[in-house]
Design an enzyme around this catalytic site. Structure first.
Site, PDB file in Angstrom:
ATOM      1  N   ARG A   1       0.857  -1.189   0.000  1.00 21.95           N
ATOM      2  CA  ARG A   1       0.000   0.000   0.000  1.00 21.95           C
ATOM      3  C   ARG A   1       0.889   1.233   0.000  1.00 21.95           C
ATOM      4  O   ARG A   1       1.714   1.393   0.905  1.00 21.95           O
ATOM      5  CB  ARG A   1      -0.910  -0.007   1.232  1.00 21.95           C
TER       6      ARG A   1
ATOM      7  N   HIS B   1      -3.077  10.977   0.669  1.00 21.25           N
ATOM      8  CA  HIS B   1      -2.534  10.771   2.004  1.00 21.25           C
ATOM      9  C   HIS B   1      -1.946  12.112   2.489  1.00 21.25           C
ATOM     10  O   HIS B   1      -0.745  12.240   2.703  1.00 21.25           O
ATOM     11  CB  HIS B   1      -1.503   9.645   1.988  1.00 21.25           C
TER      12      HIS B   1
ATOM     13  N   GLU C   1      -7.480   8.659   6.489  1.00 23.58           N
ATOM     14  CA  GLU C   1      -7.683   9.255   7.820  1.00 23.58           C
ATOM     15  C   GLU C   1      -8.275  10.660   7.804  1.00 23.58           C
ATOM     16  O   GLU C   1      -7.563  11.655   7.974  1.00 23.58           O
ATOM     17  CB  GLU C   1      -6.363   9.249   8.606  1.00 23.58           C
TER      18      GLU C   1
ATOM     19  N   ASN D   1      -7.149   1.843   9.737  1.00 25.64           N
ATOM     20  CA  ASN D   1      -5.820   2.099  10.313  1.00 25.64           C
ATOM     21  C   ASN D   1      -5.988   2.015  11.826  1.00 25.64           C
ATOM     22  O   ASN D   1      -6.766   2.780  12.393  1.00 25.64           O
ATOM     23  CB  ASN D   1      -5.322   3.494   9.944  1.00 25.64           C
TER      24      ASN D   1
ATOM     25  N   TYR E   1      -4.517   1.918  15.687  1.00 27.17           N
ATOM     26  CA  TYR E   1      -3.418   2.205  16.603  1.00 27.17           C
ATOM     27  C   TYR E   1      -3.871   2.144  18.061  1.00 27.17           C
ATOM     28  O   TYR E   1      -3.598   1.182  18.758  1.00 27.17           O
ATOM     29  CB  TYR E   1      -2.800   3.568  16.277  1.00 27.17           C
TER      30      TYR E   1
ATOM     31  N   GLU F   1      -3.390  -0.003   8.146  1.00 29.89           N
ATOM     32  CA  GLU F   1      -2.187   0.400   8.890  1.00 29.89           C
ATOM     33  C   GLU F   1      -2.283  -0.155  10.297  1.00 29.89           C
ATOM     34  O   GLU F   1      -3.358  -0.161  10.890  1.00 29.89           O
ATOM     35  CB  GLU F   1      -2.074   1.932   9.036  1.00 29.89           C
TER      36      GLU F   1
HETATM   37  C1  PNW Z   1      -1.189   7.595  10.650  1.00 32.63           C
HETATM   38  N1  PNW Z   1      -2.923  10.111  16.376  1.00 32.63           N
HETATM   39  O1  PNW Z   1      -1.271   8.837  11.287  1.00 32.63           O
HETATM   40  C2  PNW Z   1      -0.865   7.954   9.212  1.00 32.63           C
HETATM   41  O2  PNW Z   1      -1.742   7.418   8.260  1.00 32.63           O
HETATM   42  C3  PNW Z   1       0.557   7.709   8.837  1.00 32.63           C
HETATM   43  O3  PNW Z   1       0.892   8.532   7.765  1.00 32.63           O
HETATM   44  C4  PNW Z   1       1.438   7.909  10.042  1.00 32.63           C
HETATM   45  O4  PNW Z   1       2.795   7.900   9.751  1.00 32.63           O
HETATM   46  C5  PNW Z   1       1.082   6.807  11.026  1.00 32.63           C
HETATM   47  O5  PNW Z   1      -0.299   6.791  11.332  1.00 32.63           O
HETATM   48  C6  PNW Z   1       1.867   6.885  12.331  1.00 32.63           C
HETATM   49  O6  PNW Z   1       1.602   8.098  12.973  1.00 32.63           O
HETATM   50  C7  PNW Z   1      -1.666   9.057  12.565  1.00 32.63           C
HETATM   51  O7  PNW Z   1      -2.432  11.160  16.888  1.00 32.63           O
HETATM   52  C8  PNW Z   1      -1.201  10.214  13.155  1.00 32.63           C
HETATM   53  O8  PNW Z   1      -3.739   9.380  16.992  1.00 32.63           O
HETATM   54  C9  PNW Z   1      -1.621  10.572  14.410  1.00 32.63           C
HETATM   55  C10 PNW Z   1      -2.498   9.762  15.090  1.00 32.63           C
HETATM   56  C11 PNW Z   1      -2.969   8.585  14.489  1.00 32.63           C
HETATM   57  C12 PNW Z   1      -2.556   8.245  13.231  1.00 32.63           C
END
Ligand code: PNW
Length: 443
Positions: free
Chosen positions: A74, A118, A161, A289, A291, A349
């Site tokens: 991707r 992006h 995002e 994505n 996290y 992601e």
């Molecule tokens: C994503 N948060 O961004 C993006 O899609 C990527 O480009 C980035 O490098 C990756 O996650 C890691 O950061 C985020 O603050 C940026 O929760 C910030 C957040 C979440 C995702």
């Protein structure tokens, strides 16, 4: 700990974070070029001017993918490389670059998954996402890419995002263009974001060869029930719909929830006829994505749920926002599946930043990243085993890269990049991921 036999393992990157060559072959600045070149906006004033220089080293990067054994990659296109004026006349040299990357991937049997947007919005668009015309411009760009790349590229993501290129960019100001606008304006910007997605889906459908699949890559807020009981699970489902009301809920339902509109009151977005129909265009798949988890419990408030504060001791990775709750991946898949029943899902992601060091022996022993991934994979496997339509997983990221406002200070790669020389070195996590892919199992 086995995965389904056709499970698609991949890696993810994004154009501005890896390409460099910011002023080469006709590319014009994006809002991230402008922002990163503005004093005080990024860590140590770092920019994506050179980044991983993947514009010149893409063959090497495809080789890294090959060595991992991934089946899919991707990556994103830089809009202003393809259309230096954002609209109008395409830049053949920019287009050729992406054709070369696609060639290189297809030659060795890696499926390209292309993100159209992006965050690197062409600076040439007046008003950026404040302007409704930007949504239409994105659809024209999508139409051109669909015409010229579909057939060879079978999977497209429209946007990446929403919350990051709307709220974080126009409300809190930590991302480009770094504005701090009032709620009514931010809600309108959010609307333009989902509208751009919807119009792009329509444009891709109208211009792509048959069999092309379209979806998006969205970091929906993920609500994890504090305890796996009926009431908390239900609370997590409510939270998922309402907590994502301006974005994923609007996209998958073709409307804003009553509660969202009520809460926004006079600041609610101005919606024109047929906007919601475009926004709700049927998708072939949803990309998530994933996290950080939000923990919820059922409660008696009107919303029926409460999002819990995190204790100060809650473990995190190197990025302060990156709390470790591996079950987040299971609940992302389960909540979205149960509410909206998408045909297919991908994790587009997931990954983490670590304080990587190079040992005297020249190795990067990122045991914490392996721990992070291994635990997430167990929960990913649970979702697959329970029959949710999860088709694949893209690890963020193939390479250490330009981590937006954090510059090069946060490393998310499974390959270490020496930013002085551009040299790539597989970390322990790359070795580990290769083993996972080869055995199609958590190891
Ligand atoms: C994503 N948060 O961004 C993006 O899609 C990527 O480009 C980035 O490098 C990756 O996650 C890691 O950061 C985020 O603050 C940026 O929760 C910030 C957040 C979440 C995702």
């Amino acid at each position: 700990m086995q995965f389904p036999s056709n499970f698609l393992w991949g890696c993810a990157t994004a154009a501005y974070q890896i390409e460099g060559a910011a002023n080469e072959d006709g590319r014009t600045p994006s809002i991230w070029d402008t922002f990163s070149h503005t004093a005080g906006k990024t860590f140590h004033g770092e920019t994506g001017d050179v980044a991983d220089d993947s514009y010149h080293r893409y063959k090497e990067d495809v080789k890294l993918l090959k060595d991992l054994g991934v089946k899919a990659y991707r990556f994103s296109f830089s809009w202003s490389r393809v259309f230096p004026d954002a609209i109008g006349k395409p830049n053949q040299k920019g287009v050729d670059y992406y054709q070369r990357v696609v060639d290189e991937l297809l030659q060795i049997g890696i499926e390209p998954y292309v993100t159209l947007f992006h965050w690197d919005l062409p600076q040439a668009l007046p008003g950026g996402w404040q302007s409704r015309d930007t949504s239409k411009a994105m659809a024209d760009y999508a139409a051109y890419i669909a015409k010229n790349f579909s057939g060879r590229v079978k999977h497209f993501f429209t946007t990446n995002e929403f919350v990051c290129f709307t709220d974080l960019s126009y409300k809190s100001g930590q991302f480009a263009p770094g504005l701090k606008l009032a709620d009514a304006e931010v809600n309108q910007i959010r609307h333009h974001g989902v509208l751009a997605h919807g119009l792009s889906v329509q444009a891709i459908r109208a211009n792509a060869q048959a069999g092309t699949q379209v979806g998006l890559a969205e970091n929906a807020a993920v609500y994890v029930p504090v305890i796996e009981t009926k009431e908390h699970i239900e609370a997590a489902r409510h939270a998922t719909r309402e907590g994502n009301a301006p974005f994923l809920t609007a996209v998958l339902e073709g409307k804003y929830t009553d509660r969202y509109l009520e809460k926004q009151g006079k600041n609610a977005p101005k919606v024109q006829a047929s906007d919601m129909e475009a926004i709700g265009s049927p998708l072939d798949f949803v990309g998530l994505n994933v996290y950080t988890p939000e923990y919820v419990r059922a409660d008696t408030s009107r919303d029926g749920y409460a999002v819990l504060p995190r204790p100060a001791s809650f473990p995190r990775m190197a990025s302060p926002w990156l709390y470790i709750g591996p079950e987040v991946i299971y609940w992302a898949i389960r909540n979205v599946s149960e509410i909206w029943k998408p045909k297919e899902l991908y994790i587009t992601e997931n990954g983490c930043s670590s304080d990587d060091v190079v040992t005297k022996a020249g190795r990067i022993e990122d045991t914490d990243r392996v721990m992070y991934l291994r635990n997430h994979f167990m929960h990913l496997r649970r979702a697959a085993a329970e029959g949710y339509p999860i088709k694949g997983y893209f690890l963020w990221s193939l390479l250490d890269n330009f981590e937006w406002a954090d510059g090069y200070s946060k490393r998310f790669g499974i390959h270490y990049v020496d930013f002085k020389t551009g040299k790539r070195t597989p970390k322990l996590s790359a070795e580990w991921y290769r083993e996972v892919i080869a055995r199609n199992a958590v190891v």
